[in-house]
Design a protein around this motif. Structure first.
Motif, PDB file in Angstrom:
ATOM      1  N   ALA A 126      17.044   6.622 -28.401  1.00 51.88           N
ATOM      2  CA  ALA A 126      15.922   7.419 -27.902  1.00 51.88           C
ATOM      3  C   ALA A 126      15.038   7.882 -29.044  1.00 51.88           C
ATOM      4  N   ASN A 127      13.769   8.036 -28.742  1.00 47.00           N
ATOM      5  CA  ASN A 127      12.843   8.627 -29.695  1.00 47.00           C
ATOM      6  C   ASN A 127      12.935  10.141 -29.548  1.00 47.00           C
ATOM      7  N   ARG A 141      15.117  16.828 -28.973  1.00 43.61           N
ATOM      8  CA  ARG A 141      15.791  16.418 -27.732  1.00 43.61           C
ATOM      9  C   ARG A 141      15.775  14.900 -27.639  1.00 43.61           C
ATOM     10  N   MET A 142      16.936  14.347 -27.326  1.00 48.73           N
ATOM     11  CA  MET A 142      17.072  12.922 -27.100  1.00 48.73           C
ATOM     12  C   MET A 142      17.482  12.717 -25.649  1.00 48.73           C
ATOM     13  N   LYS A 143      16.735  11.889 -24.956  1.00 52.44           N
ATOM     14  CA  LYS A 143      17.045  11.612 -23.561  1.00 52.44           C
ATOM     15  C   LYS A 143      16.844  10.119 -23.336  1.00 52.44           C
ATOM     16  N   TYR A 144      17.863   9.478 -22.801  1.00 50.13           N
ATOM     17  CA  TYR A 144      17.774   8.044 -22.526  1.00 50.13           C
ATOM     18  C   TYR A 144      18.645   7.720 -21.324  1.00 50.13           C
ATOM     19  N   GLY A 161      22.129   9.365 -21.860  1.00 49.78           N
ATOM     20  CA  GLY A 161      22.436  10.631 -22.505  1.00 49.78           C
ATOM     21  C   GLY A 161      21.264  11.588 -22.484  1.00 49.78           C
ATOM     22  N   ASP A 162      21.573  12.842 -22.699  1.00 51.79           N
ATOM     23  CA  ASP A 162      20.561  13.886 -22.785  1.00 51.79           C
ATOM     24  C   ASP A 162      21.164  15.008 -23.623  1.00 51.79           C
ATOM     25  N   PHE A 163      20.632  15.215 -24.827  1.00 50.58           N
ATOM     26  CA  PHE A 163      21.177  16.268 -25.685  1.00 50.58           C
ATOM     27  C   PHE A 163      20.113  16.815 -26.614  1.00 50.58           C
ATOM     28  N   THR A 164      20.376  18.018 -27.105  1.00 49.32           N
ATOM     29  CA  THR A 164      19.485  18.651 -28.072  1.00 49.32           C
ATOM     30  C   THR A 164      20.251  18.927 -29.358  1.00 49.32           C
ATOM     31  N   GLU A 165      19.526  18.827 -30.447  1.00 45.86           N
ATOM     32  CA  GLU A 165      20.050  19.146 -31.769  1.00 45.86           C
ATOM     33  C   GLU A 165      19.150  20.250 -32.332  1.00 45.86           C
ATOM     34  N   THR A 166      19.749  21.379 -32.677  1.00 46.04           N
ATOM     35  CA  THR A 166      19.009  22.505 -33.233  1.00 46.04           C
ATOM     36  C   THR A 166      19.314  22.614 -34.718  1.00 46.04           C
ATOM     37  N   TYR A 167      18.269  22.661 -35.523  1.00 47.14           N
ATOM     38  CA  TYR A 167      18.393  22.691 -36.980  1.00 47.14           C
ATOM     39  C   TYR A 167      17.758  23.945 -37.542  1.00 47.14           C
ATOM     40  N   THR A 168      18.225  24.344 -38.716  1.00 47.82           N
ATOM     41  CA  THR A 168      17.567  25.390 -39.483  1.00 47.82           C
ATOM     42  C   THR A 168      17.173  24.785 -40.830  1.00 47.82           C
ATOM     43  N   LYS A 169      16.047  25.224 -41.365  1.00 47.32           N
ATOM     44  CA  LYS A 169      15.579  24.673 -42.638  1.00 47.32           C
ATOM     45  C   LYS A 169      16.434  25.238 -43.762  1.00 47.32           C
ATOM     46  N   ILE A 170      17.044  24.343 -44.542  1.00 48.02           N
ATOM     47  CA  ILE A 170      17.896  24.794 -45.651  1.00 48.02           C
ATOM     48  C   ILE A 170      17.253  24.513 -47.008  1.00 48.02           C
ATOM     49  N   LYS A 171      16.178  23.737 -47.044  1.00 47.28           N
ATOM     50  CA  LYS A 171      15.397  23.507 -48.277  1.00 47.28           C
ATOM     51  C   LYS A 171      13.963  23.231 -47.935  1.00 47.28           C
TER      52      LYS A 171
END
Length: 171
Positions: A126-127, A141-144, A161-171
């Motif tokens: 997924a894009n 979010r990736m959904k396919y 699938g359908d899921f989210t990835e949550t990130y925090t900026k570390i640099k």
């Protein structure tokens, strides 16, 4: 009394027009000035289903990117040209305590969607869609659905699938 009512109506009209202006539909664009950087995964949640299975594989876990363990991931996003970015994914090898490359891709930003040009181990089906982007938070979010994954192996083998990835900026 009529003057007060007229002033009150004028104030209400101004407030209403400001509210309508503030609610314009800008859902297809984002401010990309914060996109470049190193992003540490803090939460992954969703589901995937393989055509060989009968039940969805669901998950919801959190990570501390500053104290990596076996589930830790990070991505590094670099701007290459006006709308093109390189995205390199890393995973933490808890045995060696070293970040290892998990894949690298090039993507073109189209509205909120990162249209991937290469598939090398990261979000292969997924894009990613940017749901949130601030100076310190990125939610993808990736959904396919029913995606053919390996025609050489089994032409009927598919994934959803359908899921989210949550990130925090570390640099």
């Amino acid at each position: 009394m009529k003057t007060l009512r007229l002033i009150g109506m004028a104030v209400i009209a101004v407030i209403m027009s400001v509210n309508f202006i503030a609610c314009s539909d800008d859902d297809d664009t984002i401010d990309t000035s914060s996109l470049e950087g190193t992003w540490g995964l803090v939460r992954s949640a969703g589901w995937e289903l393989c055509s060989d299975e009968t039940e969805k594989d669901t998950w919801d876990y959190t990570n501390d990117p500053y104290n990596p363990d076996y589930d830790s991931e990070k991505i590094v996003i670099k701007k290459l040209t006006d709308n093109t970015y390189s995205i390199t994914a890393y995973y933490y090898n808890a045995g060696t305590k070293v970040w290892q490359t998990g894949g690298s891709q090039t993507g073109v930003l189209d509205g909120k969607t990162i249209v991937l040009k290469d598939y090398d181990g990261w979000f292969e089906y997924a894009n990613p869609i940017i749901e949130t982007l601030t100076t310190d938070k990125l939610v993808l979010r990736m959904k396919y659905d029913n995606v053919q994954t390996d025609p050489d192996y089994d032409p009927e083998h598919r994934h959803s699938g359908d899921f989210t990835e949550t990130y925090t900026k570390i640099k």
